[in-house]
Design a protein around this motif. Structure first.
Motif, PDB file in Angstrom:
ATOM      1  N   ASP A 158      -0.169  15.018   0.509  1.00 26.92           N
ATOM      2  CA  ASP A 158      -1.356  15.513   1.227  1.00 26.92           C
ATOM      3  C   ASP A 158      -2.583  15.529   0.327  1.00 26.92           C
ATOM      4  OD1 ASP A 158      -0.123  15.767   3.583  1.00 26.92           O
ATOM      5  OD2 ASP A 158       0.297  17.914   3.414  1.00 26.92           O
ATOM      6  N   VAL A 159      -2.391  15.983  -0.915  1.00 22.94           N
ATOM      7  CA  VAL A 159      -3.527  16.110  -1.847  1.00 22.94           C
ATOM      8  C   VAL A 159      -4.180  14.746  -2.088  1.00 22.94           C
ATOM      9  CG1 VAL A 159      -4.163  16.906  -4.176  1.00 22.94           C
ATOM     10  CG2 VAL A 159      -2.225  17.942  -2.993  1.00 22.94           C
ATOM     11  N   LEU A 160      -3.352  13.704  -2.130  1.00 23.28           N
ATOM     12  CA  LEU A 160      -3.889  12.378  -2.461  1.00 23.28           C
ATOM     13  C   LEU A 160      -4.087  11.492  -1.223  1.00 23.28           C
ATOM     14  CD1 LEU A 160      -1.839  11.935  -5.728  1.00 23.28           C
ATOM     15  CD2 LEU A 160      -4.322  12.153  -5.572  1.00 23.28           C
ATOM     16  N   ALA A 161      -4.009  12.116  -0.027  1.00 20.56           N
ATOM     17  CA  ALA A 161      -4.293  11.356   1.207  1.00 20.56           C
ATOM     18  C   ALA A 161      -5.720  10.843   1.146  1.00 20.56           C
ATOM     19  CB  ALA A 161      -4.112  12.260   2.426  1.00 20.56           C
ATOM     20  N   ASN A 162      -5.903   9.590   1.509  1.00 20.36           N
ATOM     21  CA  ASN A 162      -7.200   8.901   1.427  1.00 20.36           C
ATOM     22  C   ASN A 162      -7.682   8.709  -0.011  1.00 20.36           C
ATOM     23  OD1 ASN A 162      -7.372   8.732   4.219  1.00 20.36           O
ATOM     24  ND2 ASN A 162      -8.177  10.825   4.313  1.00 20.36           N
ATOM     25  N   ARG A 163      -6.846   9.042  -0.955  1.00 15.40           N
ATOM     26  CA  ARG A 163      -7.171   8.748  -2.364  1.00 15.40           C
ATOM     27  C   ARG A 163      -6.020   7.934  -2.955  1.00 15.40           C
ATOM     28  NH1 ARG A 163      -8.367  13.640  -5.621  1.00 15.40           N
ATOM     29  NH2 ARG A 163      -7.320  14.957  -4.098  1.00 15.40           N
ATOM     30  N   GLY A 164      -5.515   7.053  -2.113  1.00 14.66           N
ATOM     31  CA  GLY A 164      -4.394   6.189  -2.533  1.00 14.66           C
ATOM     32  C   GLY A 164      -3.229   6.287  -1.564  1.00 14.66           C
ATOM     33  N   VAL A 165      -3.095   7.430  -0.883  1.00 15.60           N
ATOM     34  CA  VAL A 165      -2.052   7.526   0.148  1.00 15.60           C
ATOM     35  C   VAL A 165      -2.686   7.166   1.482  1.00 15.60           C
ATOM     36  CG1 VAL A 165      -0.439   9.035   1.369  1.00 15.60           C
ATOM     37  CG2 VAL A 165      -0.821   9.361  -1.085  1.00 15.60           C
ATOM     38  N   SER A 166      -2.086   6.194   2.178  1.00 14.85           N
ATOM     39  CA  SER A 166      -2.637   5.750   3.461  1.00 14.85           C
ATOM     40  C   SER A 166      -1.508   5.428   4.429  1.00 14.85           C
ATOM     41  CB  SER A 166      -3.502   4.506   3.255  1.00 14.85           C
ATOM     42  OG  SER A 166      -3.817   3.931   4.504  1.00 14.85           O
ATOM     43  N   TYR A 167      -1.770   5.663   5.707  1.00 18.90           N
ATOM     44  CA  TYR A 167      -0.784   5.332   6.752  1.00 18.90           C
ATOM     45  C   TYR A 167      -1.276   4.142   7.578  1.00 18.90           C
ATOM     46  CZ  TYR A 167       0.618   9.943   5.274  1.00 18.90           C
ATOM     47  OH  TYR A 167       0.993  10.996   4.491  1.00 18.90           O
ATOM     48  N   CYS A 168      -2.340   3.502   7.137  1.00 17.91           N
ATOM     49  CA  CYS A 168      -2.927   2.425   7.920  1.00 17.91           C
ATOM     50  C   CYS A 168      -3.343   1.258   7.019  1.00 17.91           C
ATOM     51  CB  CYS A 168      -4.128   2.945   8.712  1.00 17.91           C
ATOM     52  SG  CYS A 168      -4.895   1.676   9.729  1.00 17.91           S
ATOM     53  N   ALA A 169      -2.480   0.247   6.962  1.00 21.28           N
ATOM     54  CA  ALA A 169      -2.774  -0.915   6.120  1.00 21.28           C
ATOM     55  C   ALA A 169      -4.004  -1.655   6.617  1.00 21.28           C
ATOM     56  CB  ALA A 169      -1.559  -1.846   6.110  1.00 21.28           C
ATOM     57  N   THR A 170      -4.141  -1.760   7.944  1.00 17.53           N
ATOM     58  CA  THR A 170      -5.294  -2.488   8.492  1.00 17.53           C
ATOM     59  C   THR A 170      -6.600  -1.834   8.086  1.00 17.53           C
ATOM     60  OG1 THR A 170      -3.923  -2.900  10.401  1.00 17.53           O
ATOM     61  CG2 THR A 170      -6.242  -3.423  10.631  1.00 17.53           C
ATOM     62  N   CYS A 171      -6.589  -0.486   8.143  1.00 17.47           N
ATOM     63  CA  CYS A 171      -7.841   0.225   7.837  1.00 17.47           C
ATOM     64  C   CYS A 171      -8.147   0.158   6.342  1.00 17.47           C
ATOM     65  CB  CYS A 171      -7.741   1.697   8.235  1.00 17.47           C
ATOM     66  SG  CYS A 171      -6.823   2.022   9.729  1.00 17.47           S
ATOM     67  N   GLY A 229      11.783  -0.604   8.209  1.00 18.74           N
ATOM     68  CA  GLY A 229      11.722  -1.090   9.598  1.00 18.74           C
ATOM     69  C   GLY A 229      10.639  -2.138   9.771  1.00 18.74           C
ATOM     70  N   ASP A 230      10.435  -2.525  11.019  1.00 16.14           N
ATOM     71  CA  ASP A 230       9.440  -3.552  11.334  1.00 16.14           C
ATOM     72  C   ASP A 230       8.039  -3.169  10.862  1.00 16.14           C
ATOM     73  OD1 ASP A 230      10.588  -5.821  12.402  1.00 16.14           O
ATOM     74  OD2 ASP A 230      10.904  -4.876  14.343  1.00 16.14           O
ATOM     75  N   SER A 231       7.671  -1.889  11.080  1.00 13.85           N
ATOM     76  CA  SER A 231       6.319  -1.467  10.701  1.00 13.85           C
ATOM     77  C   SER A 231       6.112  -1.620   9.199  1.00 13.85           C
ATOM     78  CB  SER A 231       6.062  -0.017  11.103  1.00 13.85           C
ATOM     79  OG  SER A 231       5.948   0.078  12.481  1.00 13.85           O
ATOM     80  N   ALA A 232       7.110  -1.196   8.406  1.00 15.45           N
ATOM     81  CA  ALA A 232       6.983  -1.269   6.943  1.00 15.45           C
ATOM     82  C   ALA A 232       6.786  -2.725   6.510  1.00 15.45           C
ATOM     83  CB  ALA A 232       8.215  -0.669   6.284  1.00 15.45           C
ATOM     84  N   LEU A 233       7.559  -3.624   7.099  1.00 18.46           N
ATOM     85  CA  LEU A 233       7.475  -5.026   6.685  1.00 18.46           C
ATOM     86  C   LEU A 233       6.198  -5.695   7.200  1.00 18.46           C
ATOM     87  CD1 LEU A 233      10.174  -4.667   5.489  1.00 18.46           C
ATOM     88  CD2 LEU A 233      10.983  -6.689   6.673  1.00 18.46           C
ATOM     89  N   GLU A 234       5.887  -5.387   8.453  1.00 18.88           N
ATOM     90  CA  GLU A 234       4.693  -5.982   9.049  1.00 18.88           C
ATOM     91  C   GLU A 234       3.452  -5.580   8.247  1.00 18.88           C
ATOM     92  OE1 GLU A 234       5.225  -5.601  13.317  1.00 18.88           O
ATOM     93  OE2 GLU A 234       3.055  -5.328  13.406  1.00 18.88           O
ATOM     94  N   GLU A 235       3.354  -4.290   7.975  1.00 23.04           N
ATOM     95  CA  GLU A 235       2.170  -3.798   7.261  1.00 23.04           C
ATOM     96  C   GLU A 235       2.216  -4.226   5.797  1.00 23.04           C
ATOM     97  OE1 GLU A 235      -0.207  -2.584   9.368  1.00 23.04           O
ATOM     98  OE2 GLU A 235       1.418  -3.278  10.665  1.00 23.04           O
ATOM     99  N   GLY A 236       3.427  -4.265   5.232  1.00 21.25           N
ATOM    100  CA  GLY A 236       3.583  -4.726   3.853  1.00 21.25           C
ATOM    101  C   GLY A 236       3.103  -6.167   3.723  1.00 21.25           C
ATOM    102  N   LEU A 237       3.535  -7.004   4.649  1.00 20.78           N
ATOM    103  CA  LEU A 237       3.120  -8.420   4.605  1.00 20.78           C
ATOM    104  C   LEU A 237       1.607  -8.540   4.741  1.00 20.78           C
ATOM    105  CD1 LEU A 237       6.048  -9.915   6.674  1.00 20.78           C
ATOM    106  CD2 LEU A 237       5.397 -10.620   4.357  1.00 20.78           C
ATOM    107  N   PHE A 238       1.033  -7.697   5.582  1.00 15.06           N
ATOM    108  CA  PHE A 238      -0.423  -7.722   5.724  1.00 15.06           C
ATOM    109  C   PHE A 238      -1.092  -7.348   4.388  1.00 15.06           C
ATOM    110  CE2 PHE A 238      -4.356  -5.324   6.603  1.00 15.06           C
ATOM    111  CZ  PHE A 238      -5.110  -6.356   7.129  1.00 15.06           C
ATOM    112  N   LEU A 239      -0.538  -6.347   3.719  1.00 12.51           N
ATOM    113  CA  LEU A 239      -1.126  -5.891   2.454  1.00 12.51           C
ATOM    114  C   LEU A 239      -1.053  -6.968   1.368  1.00 12.51           C
ATOM    115  CD1 LEU A 239       0.205  -2.209   2.325  1.00 12.51           C
ATOM    116  CD2 LEU A 239      -2.193  -2.918   2.375  1.00 12.51           C
ATOM    117  N   THR A 240      -0.046  -7.854   1.446  1.00  6.99           N
ATOM    118  CA  THR A 240       0.071  -8.877   0.398  1.00  6.99           C
ATOM    119  C   THR A 240      -1.127  -9.836   0.390  1.00  6.99           C
ATOM    120  OG1 THR A 240       1.428 -10.321   1.798  1.00  6.99           O
ATOM    121  CG2 THR A 240       2.610  -8.826   0.312  1.00  6.99           C
ATOM    122  N   ARG A 241      -1.911  -9.826   1.463  1.00  7.13           N
ATOM    123  CA  ARG A 241      -3.138 -10.641   1.445  1.00  7.13           C
ATOM    124  C   ARG A 241      -4.111 -10.158   0.369  1.00  7.13           C
ATOM    125  NH1 ARG A 241      -5.093 -11.065   7.698  1.00  7.13           N
ATOM    126  NH2 ARG A 241      -3.074 -11.461   8.603  1.00  7.13           N
TER     127      ARG A 241
END
Ligand SMILES: Cc1cc2nc3c(=O)[nH]c(=O)nc-3n(C[C@H](O)[C@H](O)[C@H](O)COP(=O)(O)OP(=O)(O)OC[C@H]3O[C@@H](n4cnc5c(N)ncnc54)[C@H](O)[C@@H]3O)c2cc1C
Length: 330
Positions: free
Chosen positions: A123-136, A152-164
């Motif tokens: 919680d302390v580091l939310a928006n300071r490195g902790v994020s729940y939204c790869a797109t954002c 799960g699918d979300s972890a991989l889907e968002e992970g793959l997006f982050l690799t960009r």
């Protein structure tokens, strides 16, 4: 403010319900909440929503759904519902701005929120490195290292997006196999930027001003290690947004609202659809399908009420007091 059908939530379930209720001339009111468009707006690419040969952006998909519903007469309203009274009709909804909305029928489509890891530092580091939204937030991690938590699918889907963007991505998963679909697994294993740490859970997010690492524990060996990282993206499931209805609507032990196969809750005139009900499929298409069901049921419910009212009026015209309760009223 009075409406025939109020819909709480503007994700795929709420917006599809709005489309169907609007086409039934009910002029539904969609209360959009904190996340207009719902959870799907947090993903960059939706490849599995039928009708789009090329993938469509999550925001674009939700925006199209809303415009389609509005075209047929749905109204949107930006507010958060903070309190409901469902014990008498019309139902009463209170907004965070202090307004009161009354409705003859209600569709609950409040979805589910990402589950937090519940560890120190999160919680302390939310928006300071902790994020729940790869797109954002993905863009802010250009050439940096990130940890994605989940399998799960979300972890991989968002992970793959982050690799960009990122220089390295470590996926930490509590098991030694992934739950994600075969196609996502294939893509993830083939991605040179992705590394997998199996059988581990995150115990603490480290950092002062910003995230600098995570402390992880191996569930098989109990070994504790530190992974240096600039960001943490947890994708470890969801919690239904049903607290508002805690004492009124029947729910299962995890807080998912219970409906019958026709999306009816235990209160006649109140229907529920989408991720607030569904802990199994949790897809935009299933949420949309349930939204359609809920709106059709609400339409039939209101038609039945109107018919019964007319019968009462006729009886009153003859000076005979008749109280007619609908069949499904319990
Ligand atoms: C990262 C990620 C990627 C995904 N990718 C895909 C994908 O590729 N394909 C797919 O099919 N699905 C995908 N999903 C799942 C999909 O987003 C959900 O299944 C879908 O959004 C559920 O729709 P819903 O309408 O039930 O709820 P949500 O979309 O969660 O919408 C809930 C709505 O309720 C509102 N709300 C909540 N509480 C209140 C309140 N008190 N007052 C007023 N409004 C309120 C919110 O503002 C929001 O508008 C993904 C999910 C995530 C997290």
């Amino acid at each position: 403010m009075h409406t025939k059908v109020a819909i709480i939530g503007s994700g795929p379930a709420g917006l599809t319900a709005a489309l169907y209720a609007a086409r039934a001339n009910l002029e539904p009111l969609v209360i959009r909440g904190l996340q207009p468009g719902g959870l799907i707006t947090t993903t960059n690419e939706v490849e599995n929503y039928p009708g789009f040969v090329e993938s469509i952006g999550g925001f674009e998909l939700a925006d199209t759904m809303e415009r389609q519903a509005v075209k047929f007469g749905a109204q949107t309203y930006d507010a958060i519902i903070t309190h409901v009274d469902l014990l008498q009709r019309p139902f009463t909804l209170m907004t965070d701005g202090g307004e009161t909305i009354t409705a003859d029928a209600l569709i609950v489509a409040t979805g589910a929120s990402p589950r937090k890891m519940g560890v120190p530092g999160e919680d302390v580091l939310a928006n300071r490195g902790v994020s729940y939204c790869a797109t954002c937030d993905g863009f802010f991690f250009r050439n940096k290292r990130v940890v994605v938590v989940g399998g799960g699918d979300s972890a991989l889907e968002e992970g793959l997006f982050l690799t960009r963007y990122v220089s390295e991505l470590v996926l930490v998963h509590r098991r030694d196999t992934l739950r994600a679909s075969a196609i996502m697994q294939e893509r993830a294993f083939a991605n040179p930027k992705m590394r997998f740490v199996w059988d581990n859970v995150v115990e603490e997010v480290l950092g002062e001003e910003r995230v600098t690492g995570v402390r992880i524990r191996n569930l098989k060996t109990d070994e504790v290690t530190t992974l240096e990282t600039d960001g943490v993206f947890p994708y470890i499931g969801h919690v239904p947004n049903s607290q508002l209805f805690a004492d009124v609507l029947d729910m299962d032990a995890s807080g998912y609202i219970i409906t019958d196969e026709r999306r009816r809750t235990n209160i006649p005139g109140v229907f529920a659809a989408g991720d607030v009900v569904d802990h199994i499929y949790r897809q935009a298409i299933t949420a949309a399908g349930e939204g359609c069901q809920a709106a059709m049921e609400a339409t039939w419910f209101l038609a039945e009420q109107e018919y019964l009212l007319k019968k009462t009026e006729t009886a009153q015209g003859q000076e005979v007091a008749v109280v007619v309760a609908p069949d499904n009223w319990s």
